[in-house]
Write a protein that holds these residues in place. Structure first.
Motif, short mmCIF file in Angstrom:
data_model
loop_
_atom_site.label_atom_id
_atom_site.label_comp_id
_atom_site.label_asym_id
_atom_site.label_seq_id
_atom_site.Cartn_x
_atom_site.Cartn_y
_atom_site.Cartn_z
N GLY A 10 0.80 -1.22 0.00
CA GLY A 10 0.00 0.00 0.00
C GLY A 10 0.83 1.27 0.00
O GLY A 10 0.29 2.37 -0.12
N GLU A 11 2.14 1.13 0.11
CA GLU A 11 3.03 2.29 0.17
C GLU A 11 3.40 2.76 -1.24
O GLU A 11 4.58 2.87 -1.58
CB GLU A 11 4.29 1.95 0.95
N SER A 12 2.41 3.01 -2.05
CA SER A 12 2.70 3.37 -3.44
C SER A 12 1.63 4.34 -3.94
O SER A 12 0.54 4.42 -3.40
CB SER A 12 2.70 2.12 -4.32
N GLY A 13 1.98 5.07 -5.00
CA GLY A 13 1.00 5.96 -5.59
C GLY A 13 1.64 7.22 -6.12
O GLY A 13 2.64 7.19 -6.83
N VAL A 14 1.04 8.37 -5.76
CA VAL A 14 1.52 9.69 -6.17
C VAL A 14 2.39 10.23 -5.04
O VAL A 14 1.93 10.35 -3.91
CB VAL A 14 0.35 10.64 -6.45
N ILE A 15 3.64 10.58 -5.33
CA ILE A 15 4.60 10.82 -4.25
C ILE A 15 5.27 12.18 -4.33
O ILE A 15 4.95 13.10 -3.60
CB ILE A 15 5.64 9.69 -4.22
N GLY A 16 6.23 12.34 -5.23
CA GLY A 16 7.01 13.57 -5.29
C GLY A 16 6.31 14.68 -6.04
O GLY A 16 5.49 14.43 -6.93
N ILE A 17 6.67 15.93 -5.73
CA ILE A 17 6.07 17.08 -6.42
C ILE A 17 6.98 18.29 -6.29
O ILE A 17 7.62 18.50 -5.25
CB ILE A 17 4.67 17.39 -5.83
N CYS A 18 7.07 19.07 -7.36
CA CYS A 18 7.74 20.37 -7.30
C CYS A 18 7.08 21.30 -8.30
O CYS A 18 6.39 20.86 -9.23
CB CYS A 18 9.24 20.25 -7.55
N VAL A 19 7.26 22.59 -8.09
CA VAL A 19 6.64 23.62 -8.93
C VAL A 19 7.71 24.23 -9.83
O VAL A 19 8.76 24.68 -9.34
CB VAL A 19 5.98 24.71 -8.08
N GLU A 20 7.45 24.27 -11.12
CA GLU A 20 8.36 24.93 -12.06
C GLU A 20 8.19 26.44 -11.87
O GLU A 20 7.09 26.97 -12.04
CB GLU A 20 8.00 24.53 -13.49
N PRO A 21 9.25 27.16 -11.49
CA PRO A 21 9.08 28.56 -11.06
C PRO A 21 8.64 29.51 -12.16
O PRO A 21 8.04 30.54 -11.87
CB PRO A 21 10.46 28.93 -10.52
N GLN A 22 8.94 29.22 -13.42
CA GLN A 22 8.60 30.15 -14.50
C GLN A 22 7.16 30.00 -14.96
O GLN A 22 6.48 30.98 -15.24
CB GLN A 22 9.55 29.93 -15.68
N THR A 23 6.67 28.75 -15.03
CA THR A 23 5.34 28.49 -15.59
C THR A 23 4.29 28.14 -14.56
O THR A 23 3.10 28.20 -14.84
CB THR A 23 5.42 27.34 -16.60
N GLY A 24 4.72 27.73 -13.37
CA GLY A 24 3.78 27.25 -12.37
C GLY A 24 3.33 25.82 -12.62
O GLY A 24 2.48 25.30 -11.89
N ASP A 25 3.89 25.16 -13.64
CA ASP A 25 3.57 23.75 -13.89
C ASP A 25 4.08 22.89 -12.73
O ASP A 25 5.03 23.26 -12.02
CB ASP A 25 4.22 23.26 -15.19
N LEU A 26 3.46 21.73 -12.57
CA LEU A 26 3.88 20.79 -11.54
C LEU A 26 4.58 19.59 -12.17
O LEU A 26 4.10 19.06 -13.18
CB LEU A 26 2.69 20.30 -10.72
N PHE A 27 5.68 19.17 -11.58
CA PHE A 27 6.29 17.88 -11.90
C PHE A 27 5.93 16.93 -10.77
O PHE A 27 6.15 17.24 -9.60
CB PHE A 27 7.80 18.01 -12.03
N VAL A 28 5.37 15.78 -11.13
CA VAL A 28 4.84 14.85 -10.14
C VAL A 28 5.34 13.44 -10.46
O VAL A 28 5.31 13.01 -11.63
CB VAL A 28 3.29 14.85 -10.15
#
Length: 395
Positions: free
Chosen positions: A83-101
């Motif tokens: 059960g220790e799986s799924g959506v984990i890491g996240i950061c915000v691209e500072p120029q566009t506000g897009d998310l890397f997940v």
């Protein structure tokens, strides 16, 4: 805000803890908008929820569902375990506000990992998503894809666990047990350590957290050991960090007993007094669903002061400790406006996951001043007073 929740946490002298949110579903990681707007409904930070959601939290602490149903499989809910799986890491691209997940997915009964880039016009709801990198062998039992960060070179760095195949950590033609370095479109930078290869460093076991230290432009990660030697490492190109085998190789600091370090961040934005500048704050998760406080075993946030060269540790202090009776434990952690924010994955019994904020308490400022070491920090008292005035904490 619930004051009752804050009664379950001890906090370092001179600081206070505030309960920001509850009712979240396994909130794993937190990522702040680099320059949030001034309106109440402007996005402030994002939270990954393990089983397939991303939440957008605005300046007024309202919670919006940014994305949902991101997983193409049904998690087992088994903790510890698959059960220790799924959506984990996240950061915000500072120029566009897009998310890397970062997240897991299934393909022909195989478990794999990927990073996606999401876009949104208002920051509250995802409009589109595209895959940056995928087809990375993985596992549902931890040791998977985890932190994603953007370096000062604007490249994307991705923490990959060994997927339960320890030997692959030493194979530069396999992405498991590595730190990857990519262009933001998923291509391999021309100046990577290994030509036409995304591998930046190898020999890692289960690297959960990742953060960039502005003062030396290096990535620091937390890495979970097998039965001992959880560690902090400063990542360098071509670096080999010893796994399988010696978890202390290339490490900056290690714990003799397992603590399960997760997210981490440096105080480098002026949220705390200047004596805390560049101190590293690390969430120690501890045992999954272990109820109540466990002496010396996770369920806390620690503060680590590095030496000037970042080659050794000068000091180590508990900063936040869980004192309640439930399964609560820190997981995500990030500095944001006015303080240090962290996610409590499990929460009190029946409360769901929480978000807390730790900040300087103006009513306890004397405690912080008294704690200062005048020999180590000349002018400690004066500097804290000046800092407090500059932040409007005192007159």
């Amino acid at each position: 805000m619930s004051k009752e929740h804050t009664n379950y946490w001890w906090v370092f002298p001179g600081f206070k803890i505030e309960h920001i949110l509850s009712g979240l579903d396994l909130p794993v990681n937190i990522a702040f908008v680099p320059e949030p707007g001034n309106k109440d409904d402007d996005p402030l930070f994002y939270v990954t929820e393990l089983y397939g959601q991303i939440k957008s939290v605005t300046n007024d602490y309202a919670v919006h569902t940014y994305a949902q149903n991101l997983l193409d499989y049904e998690p087992s809910h088994e903790f510890p375990g698959t059960g220790e799986s799924g959506v984990i890491g996240i950061c915000v691209e500072p120029q566009t506000g897009d998310l890397f997940v970062s997240m897991l997915y299934k393909e022909n009964d195989e478990t794999k990992a990927k990073v996606v880039r999401t876009s949104s016009k208002n920051g509250l709801e995802m409009d589109s998503a595209e895959t940056v990198i995928d087809n990375i062998p993985s596992t549902f039992m931890s040791h998977q894809i985890q932190a994603v960060t953007i370096g000062p070179d604007s490249k994307l760095y991705v923490n990959i666990g060994d997927g339960g195949a320890a030997g692959k950590s030493q194979d530069v033609n396999d992405l498991r047990g590595k730190i990857l370095r990519l262009n933001q479109n998923g291509s391999v930078p021309w100046d990577n350590p290994y030509p036409e290869n995304p591998v930046y460093a190898k020999g890692l076991r289960n690297p959960f957290g990742g953060v960039w230290r502005n003062s030396d432009n290096h990535l620091y990660i937390s890495d979970n050991g097998p039965h001992k030697d959880d560690r902090i490492a400063k990542i360098k190109p071509y670096g080999n960090y010893g796994w399988p085998g010696d978890m202390r190789k290339g490490s900056l600091f290690w714990w003799h007993h397992t603590q399960a370090p997760t997210a981490m961040d440096f105080m480098q934005g002026g949220q705390f007094p200047p004596q805390f500048n560049d101190h590293l704050f690390v969430a120690l998760f501890g045992n999954t669903y272990n109820e109540g406080r466990v002496e010396g075993k996770g369920k806390r946030i620690v503060k680590i002061e590095l030496n000037t060269q970042a080659t050794a540790v000068n000091s180590y202090d508990d900063f936040v400790i869980y004192t309640g009776e439930g399964p609560a434990s820190p997981c995500g952690l990030a500095f944001g406006p006015g303080g240090l924010y962290f996610s409590d994955l499990h929460g009190e019994k029946g409360s769901g996951g929480n978000i807390y904020k730790v900040s300087v308490d103006p009513e306890k400022l004397e405690e912080l001043i008294d704690y200062g070491n005048e020999d180590q920090y000349p002018g400690f008292w004066v500097e804290i007073r000046e800092w407090a005035r500059s932040k409007g904490i005192t007159d």
